[in-house]
Every structure is written in C-alpha cells, then in structure tokens.
Design a protein around this motif. Structure first.
Motif, short mmCIF file in Angstrom:
data_model
loop_
_atom_site.label_atom_id
_atom_site.label_comp_id
_atom_site.label_asym_id
_atom_site.label_seq_id
_atom_site.Cartn_x
_atom_site.Cartn_y
_atom_site.Cartn_z
N ARG A 29 0.82 -1.21 0.00
CA ARG A 29 0.00 0.00 0.00
C ARG A 29 0.85 1.26 0.00
O ARG A 29 0.38 2.32 -0.43
N VAL A 30 2.10 1.16 0.48
CA VAL A 30 2.98 2.33 0.46
C VAL A 30 3.23 2.79 -0.97
O VAL A 30 3.49 3.98 -1.20
N ILE A 79 -19.45 -0.12 2.60
CA ILE A 79 -18.62 -1.32 2.55
C ILE A 79 -17.25 -1.00 1.95
O ILE A 79 -16.21 -1.47 2.44
N ALA A 80 -17.23 -0.18 0.90
CA ALA A 80 -15.95 0.19 0.29
C ALA A 80 -15.08 0.99 1.26
O ALA A 80 -13.87 0.77 1.36
N LEU A 81 -15.70 1.92 1.99
CA LEU A 81 -14.96 2.69 2.98
C LEU A 81 -14.38 1.79 4.06
O LEU A 81 -13.22 1.95 4.47
N SER A 82 -15.17 0.86 4.54
CA SER A 82 -14.70 -0.06 5.58
C SER A 82 -13.54 -0.91 5.09
O SER A 82 -12.51 -1.05 5.77
N GLY A 140 -10.44 1.28 4.62
CA GLY A 140 -9.86 1.67 5.90
C GLY A 140 -9.13 0.53 6.57
O GLY A 140 -8.07 0.73 7.19
N VAL A 141 -9.67 -0.70 6.47
CA VAL A 141 -8.99 -1.85 7.08
C VAL A 141 -7.68 -2.14 6.36
O VAL A 141 -6.67 -2.47 6.99
N LEU A 142 -7.65 -2.02 5.04
CA LEU A 142 -6.46 -2.36 4.28
C LEU A 142 -5.38 -1.29 4.35
O LEU A 142 -4.19 -1.62 4.47
N ALA A 143 -5.75 -0.02 4.30
CA ALA A 143 -4.74 1.04 4.17
C ALA A 143 -5.07 2.28 4.97
O ALA A 143 -4.52 3.35 4.67
N GLY A 144 -5.94 2.20 5.96
CA GLY A 144 -6.21 3.36 6.80
C GLY A 144 -6.99 4.44 6.07
O GLY A 144 -7.80 4.18 5.17
#
Length: 408
Positions: A94-95, A368-371, A374-378
């Motif tokens: 993700r970086v 759902i997309a926001l969640s 957020g879980v994957l990359a804040g």
C-alpha cells in the motif's frame, strides 16, 4: 462307346456343379452367421453404452436447484479467494499503491490546467511542471494561512481550555458528585501515574509515529512523480497498456479506459466542489458565533469531504467540540445546527446534482468500500476506495453493454 463316354462325363460335371453349389451355400451360411454375430455384438455394445452408469443414476436423483446452487457456490468461493488474495497483496504494497492512486486523482484534478497551459503555447513538459507548481502553491498557501491562524489563536484556546478544566473541577466538587478536593487530586495523581507507567508504550508510539512519518514522506514523493508522469506521458502510457491486449479487444479496452477516466475526473472534481461548499458553510457558522481556529476547522472539513459519509461527520464533531470548549453549550448547539444544515444540503442537493453522474453507487456499497479501504490502508485507503469501486462499477457496466450488442 461314344454314348457311354458321354454318359460318364455328364455325371462327373453334375457332381462338380453340385459340389460347387454346396461350397457356395456353406460360405453364405458362414457369412450370415458372422454378420448375425457382429450385429448381436454391436447391439450388445449399444445396449451397454446406452445404459446409464452408477454416477449418472446418482446425479439424476439430485435436485436441479441443488446442483445449480453447488455450481454457484464453488465458483463464488474461487472468486472470493482471488479477490481476498488481491486485496492482501495491495495491502502489503500500500505504500506504493496508495500514492500512485493519489497521483492519478491529482492528475485528474489538474489535467485541465495542464491543457490550458499547452493552449497558451507551453510544451508538454512545461505545462506539466506549471500545473504541478500551481497545485502545490495553492496547497502551501492554505497551509501557511492555517498555520498563522493556529499560531495566533492557540494561546486563547489554551486559556479557554484551562477555564474549562476549572469549570469541570468545580462541577465535580459542587455538582451532584460532591467530590472533595483530595479525591480530585488523587484522580489527577492516578492519571499521571498511569502515564508514567506507560512511558514505554508512549516511546514505542513515538517510534511508530516516526516510521509512519517516513512512509508518508515516501508516499508523497511517489505521488509527486506519479502525478507528473500522468500529466506528461499519460496518453502514451495508456496506449502501451492497450497494445498489450489482443487486437480484437483493443476497441473495448479503449472504451473501458475512457469510461474509467470520465468517472475519476467527475468524482474528484465533484468531491472538491462539495468539500469546498461544506468548508465554506461551516466556516461562516464558526465566524458568526466567534469560535477560534476557524481556518484549521475549515481545512479539516474540506479534507473530510474526501471521505464520504464519515469524513464530514468527524469534521462536524470536531467543530462542535471546539465550540463547546471555547464558547459554551449554547454556541455548541448553534454550530451543531449549522453542521446538520450543511450536511443536509450536501446530501439532498449537492450529491444528487454533482456526484450522481460520476458515482452511481448505493450508500451501502459506499460504506462497505470505505470499511474495506480503511482496514487495508487506513485513511488513504478509505479515500481511494470509493473512486476505485465507482470505476469498477462503470467499467463493468460498459463491458456488459458492449458485449450484448450485435456484431456489425
């Protein structure tokens, strides 16, 4: 004598004819029997082939609905596993992925500015540099304005916070709790003691914060280079990607890319407009009430607009809390009313008019997309999740529509 010779020859010929006839009859009998045997064997083979096997008979006893459900189930499991592996891979890198997506969004925002510079006579390289310079100049100007505003008003805010702490202390002493001064001092000492005992965790938190800062700097550099090359060489990069596909699929790939680009540009421009309107409305409410730190709160509201549903709520809560500390309950209720009014205008007027063409997603899909982002990359993942899902939705619709058209 001659007649006797003739009588001897004739019976001999008759015997020869009879023997030949008997041989032909035997051959025909054997041929018929072999044909009968082969036909019987073929019938037996056909009968054995036509008879259903045990697996086929067992399959016939399974209901059709159960067979269809089983087929859908294992296919969905495979698709889910593939999506999970892809998301985990994106989370690992993700970086790099998030800055590239950020660079793409920034390029979609300032791409018209680069075209304007090209029309004014600048070459492609100069237009890309000029567009980037204008963009970062605007960001730097906003950061300087917010910094000066915060530096001028932080002393006032700190005094107001001290007064608020004294009011809380007085409420604990004279209010319904009836705490004594010694109990309050013990409570303060306990808080200090806990902070001292958790000093190691605080130090590790600072170290992790330093690593996060390094990742942020790396991400900013990657986003900067990505934005520049998307502006300068984006067309050729896309042409190279399209030529990697088979010749018969190039037209559909170009059309899908065009739909994706229209979705990205519509989303980012609409989001900037909606966020600016939200920030202006809340800033006017804060100025009218006389709340300090107007510029930081307005900037927080603006950037919160890039996270649908959640960002505006967090920015509004921050504005209400600052107003509560600095002005009291009445002013906080006024700002709460302003925040609710701005959010209603955004949800019922701005979003349908500005964003509906770009983002045709159900609110549940957005949440759902926001969640997931957020879980994957804040926070960066939450920002990039909605345009990514919107692009996938529009491209899938385009490919499904073009696949159903009859060939020319």
């Amino acid at each position: 004598m001659g007649s006797g010779l003739r009588q001897g020859i004739v019976p001999r010929r008759l015997r020869m004819l009879r023997a030949a006839r008997a041989a032909r009859l035997d051959e025909s009998g054997e041929t018929g029997s072999s044909a009968a045997i082969s036909s019987a064997q073929g019938a037996a083979a056909i009968g054995s082939d036509s008879s259903p096997s045990t697996a086929a008979r067992a399959e016939e006893h399974i209901p059709v609905s159960l067979r269809v459900s089983a087929g859908w189930s294992w296919r969905l499991i495979i698709i889910g596993a593939a999506v999970y592996i892809l998301l985990m891979a994106i989370g690992r890198v993700r970086v790099v992925v998030i800055p590239i997506i950020a660079g793409l969004l920034i390029a979609a925002l300032i791409h018209p500015l680069a075209h304007r510079f090209q029309r004014l006579g600048l070459p492609r390289l100069g237009a890309a540099f000029a567009a980037l310079f204008v963009f970062f100049a605007v960001l730097a100007g906003a950061a300087v304005a917010v910094g000066f505003n915060a530096a001028n008003e932080i002393p006032t805010v700190s005094d107001q916070v001290s007064e608020g702490v004294e009011q809380i202390r007085g409420y604990l002493t004279n209010g319904p709790f009836h705490l004594s001064q010694s109990q309050i001092d013990d409570l303060v000492d306990d808080i200090r003691r806990n902070l001292a005992n958790n000093r190691g965790r605080l130090v590790s938190g600072v170290i992790s914060g330093a690593s996060v800062a390094a990742e942020v700097i790396t991400g900013l550099l990657v986003a900067l280079f990505s934005t520049f090359f998307f502006l300068y060489d984006g067309d050729r990069i896309w042409d190279w990607i399209v030529t990697r596909f088979p010749a018969g699929a190039e037209d559909r790939v170009r059309g899908a890319g065009r739909e994706a680009w229209l979705t990205i540009t519509g989303y980012i421009r609409g989001t900037v407009f909606v966020a600016a309107v939200d920030a202006f409305g809340i800033a006017m409410g804060l100025v009218g009430v006389g709340v300090p730190l107007v510029a930081p709160l307005a900037l927080l509201t603006f950037f919160g607009g890039f996270v649908p549903i959640i960002g505006a709520t967090v920015a509004g809560v921050a504005a209400v809390l600052v107003t509560l500390v600095s002005g009291g309950v009445t002013d906080a209720l006024i700002i709460l009313a302003v925040v609710l009014a701005v959010q209603q205008i955004e949800g019922h007027l701005l979003q349908p008019l500005v964003m509906r063409r770009a983002v045709r997603l159900h609110p549940l899909a957005i949440v759902i997309a926001l969640s997931a982002g957020g879980v994957l990359a804040g926070i960066p993942g939450a920002i990039a999740a909605v345009p990514f899902v919107a692009v996938v939705n529009r491209v899938a619709g385009y490919l499904a529509a073009t696949g159903k058209r009859p060939p020319p």
